[in-house]
Write a protein that holds these residues in place. Structure first.
Motif, PDB file in Angstrom:
ATOM      1  N   ILE A  85      59.964  23.165  59.293  1.00  0.00           N
ATOM      2  CA  ILE A  85      59.513  22.053  58.439  1.00  0.00           C
ATOM      3  C   ILE A  85      57.992  22.000  58.388  1.00  0.00           C
ATOM      4  O   ILE A  85      57.394  21.696  57.356  1.00  0.00           O
ATOM      5  CB  ILE A  85      60.083  20.717  58.978  1.00  0.00           C
ATOM      6  N   GLY A  86      57.354  22.347  59.520  1.00  0.00           N
ATOM      7  CA  GLY A  86      55.896  22.263  59.580  1.00  0.00           C
ATOM      8  C   GLY A  86      55.179  23.307  58.756  1.00  0.00           C
ATOM      9  O   GLY A  86      54.116  23.036  58.188  1.00  0.00           O
ATOM     10  N   SER A  88      56.665  25.266  56.190  1.00  0.00           N
ATOM     11  CA  SER A  88      57.212  25.522  54.860  1.00  0.00           C
ATOM     12  C   SER A  88      57.393  24.225  54.074  1.00  0.00           C
ATOM     13  O   SER A  88      58.131  23.334  54.508  1.00  0.00           O
ATOM     14  CB  SER A  88      58.558  26.252  54.982  1.00  0.00           C
ATOM     15  N   ARG A  89      56.724  24.144  52.931  1.00  0.00           N
ATOM     16  CA  ARG A  89      56.904  22.958  52.089  1.00  0.00           C
ATOM     17  C   ARG A  89      58.319  22.898  51.533  1.00  0.00           C
ATOM     18  O   ARG A  89      58.892  21.816  51.368  1.00  0.00           O
ATOM     19  CB  ARG A  89      55.893  22.985  50.937  1.00  0.00           C
ATOM     20  N   LEU A  90      58.892  24.071  51.221  1.00  0.00           N
ATOM     21  CA  LEU A  90      60.261  24.103  50.698  1.00  0.00           C
ATOM     22  C   LEU A  90      61.243  23.567  51.734  1.00  0.00           C
ATOM     23  O   LEU A  90      62.130  22.751  51.414  1.00  0.00           O
ATOM     24  CB  LEU A  90      60.630  25.541  50.312  1.00  0.00           C
ATOM     25  N   ASP A  92      60.522  21.575  54.157  1.00  0.00           N
ATOM     26  CA  ASP A  92      60.257  20.146  54.296  1.00  0.00           C
ATOM     27  C   ASP A  92      61.008  19.351  53.234  1.00  0.00           C
ATOM     28  O   ASP A  92      61.588  18.291  53.515  1.00  0.00           O
ATOM     29  CB  ASP A  92      58.752  19.904  54.202  1.00  0.00           C
ATOM     30  N   LYS A  93      61.006  19.887  51.997  1.00  0.00           N
ATOM     31  CA  LYS A  93      61.714  19.184  50.914  1.00  0.00           C
ATOM     32  C   LYS A  93      63.229  19.239  51.100  1.00  0.00           C
ATOM     33  O   LYS A  93      63.942  18.283  50.774  1.00  0.00           O
ATOM     34  CB  LYS A  93      61.350  19.834  49.564  1.00  0.00           C
ATOM     35  N   GLY A  96      63.718  17.930  55.446  1.00  0.00           N
ATOM     36  CA  GLY A  96      63.017  16.734  55.895  1.00  0.00           C
ATOM     37  C   GLY A  96      63.752  15.430  55.617  1.00  0.00           C
ATOM     38  O   GLY A  96      63.962  14.631  56.548  1.00  0.00           O
ATOM     39  N   ILE A 142      56.492  19.339  64.559  1.00  0.00           N
ATOM     40  CA  ILE A 142      55.964  19.149  63.201  1.00  0.00           C
ATOM     41  C   ILE A 142      54.511  18.668  63.264  1.00  0.00           C
ATOM     42  O   ILE A 142      53.632  19.188  62.559  1.00  0.00           O
ATOM     43  CB  ILE A 142      56.828  18.125  62.426  1.00  0.00           C
ATOM     44  N   ARG A 146      51.500  21.067  61.841  1.00  0.00           N
ATOM     45  CA  ARG A 146      50.721  20.600  60.685  1.00  0.00           C
ATOM     46  C   ARG A 146      49.261  20.343  61.042  1.00  0.00           C
ATOM     47  O   ARG A 146      48.424  20.200  60.148  1.00  0.00           O
ATOM     48  CB  ARG A 146      51.359  19.326  60.122  1.00  0.00           C
ATOM     49  N   GLN A 150      42.853  25.197  58.578  1.00  0.00           N
ATOM     50  CA  GLN A 150      42.713  26.295  57.624  1.00  0.00           C
ATOM     51  C   GLN A 150      42.013  27.484  58.268  1.00  0.00           C
ATOM     52  O   GLN A 150      42.266  28.640  57.917  1.00  0.00           O
ATOM     53  CB  GLN A 150      41.921  25.812  56.395  1.00  0.00           C
TER      54      GLN A 150
END
Length: 258
Positions: A85-86, A88-90, A92-93, A96, A142, A146, A150
């Motif tokens: 989840i941390g 991958s945005r996919l 998470d959607k 999550g 998570i 997160r 960068q």
């Protein structure tokens, strides 16, 4: 810079010592009903009797085995799901919303369902303990993942790391403080779940949580208090071991000021 004092700090014992003194005085002077508020000496006598029984040691061993088995399953699953989840945005959607909805359900609300499907044996107990460990570990992972900056991602790109190398050499080390915080909380939850499962899913009568159950059934307040003390002492040992492990693994961090 002053070195930390090695002298023992006894301030934490003031409250327990005061409580025991009041308890002893109240029972000695019969300020209370001593069938309900039993004298401390009775608890000590019961403790000596129970500690000499092989069943007590077998029960402690079984409780530790259930606790550590459930913790290992919940921790591994929690780190895996939290990392997914941390990073991958996919994920998470997709995962999550279900995860955050499921964690709103009280853990003990799962027990009737688990017992209906799996019975009241060790499988149901260990799965329940794993559930209890899973949620705090996922949340800690998570948060840690997160928090990776960068700059860490740039380093991975410069060195040409594979996804697995990025996780192992950059993401998890950077997220270690929050992950260890989640694991430590998961260890506490696992022990609470162990006692809850043994109390509510009674089948074989073995386990440290069953001491309290037996005491309640026999209206033996001394045995109930001994069980509570034994449960608390094991919890303190777990917490101390987790603190030492965290300090050792995160020795590179500056010590927190007190």
């Amino acid at each position: 810079m002053s070195l930390p004092s090695k002298r023992p700090d006894w301030r934490g014992w003031v409250l327990p010592a005061t409580f025991i003194a009041l308890w002893f005085t109240a029972t000695q002077l019969h300020w209370v009903n001593t069938r309900l508020i039993v004298p401390p000496a009775g608890v000590v006598t019961t403790a000596f009797t129970e500690l000499q029984k092989p069943d007590f040691h077998v029960g402690v061993a079984l409780s530790l085995w259930r606790d550590l088995s459930g913790f290992a399953i919940g921790a591994l699953a929690g780190v895996a799901v939290g990392t997914l989840i941390g990073v991958s945005r996919l994920a998470d959607k997709l995962i999550g919303p279900t995860f955050h909805t499921a964690r709103q359900i009280s853990l003990f609300a799962w027990l009737p369902l688990l017992s209906a499907i799996l019975g009241t044996g060790d499988v149901a107990k260990i799965l329940f303990i794993g559930f209890s460990t899973f949620y705090p570990v996922v949340l800690g992972t998570i948060e840690g993942v997160r928090g990776v900056t960068q700059a860490h991602a740039e380093v991975a790109r410069v060195y040409g790391f594979t996804p697995w190398q990025t996780l192992r050499r950059l993401v998890w080390p950077a997220a270690a403080p929050q992950m260890l915080g989640g694991l430590r909380l998961g260890l506490i939850y696992a022990w609470l779940a162990t006692i809850g499962a043994e109390f509510l899913l009674v089948n074989d009568g073995h386990g440290i949580g069953n001491i309290v159950f037996k005491g309640r059934n026999a209206f033996n307040v001394e045995l109930i208090l001994f069980g509570l003390l034994a449960i608390g002492l094991v919890g303190v040992v777990f917490n101390r071991l987790a603190t030492l492990a965290e300090q050792r693994l995160l020795h590179w961090r500056a010590p927190a000021r007190r």
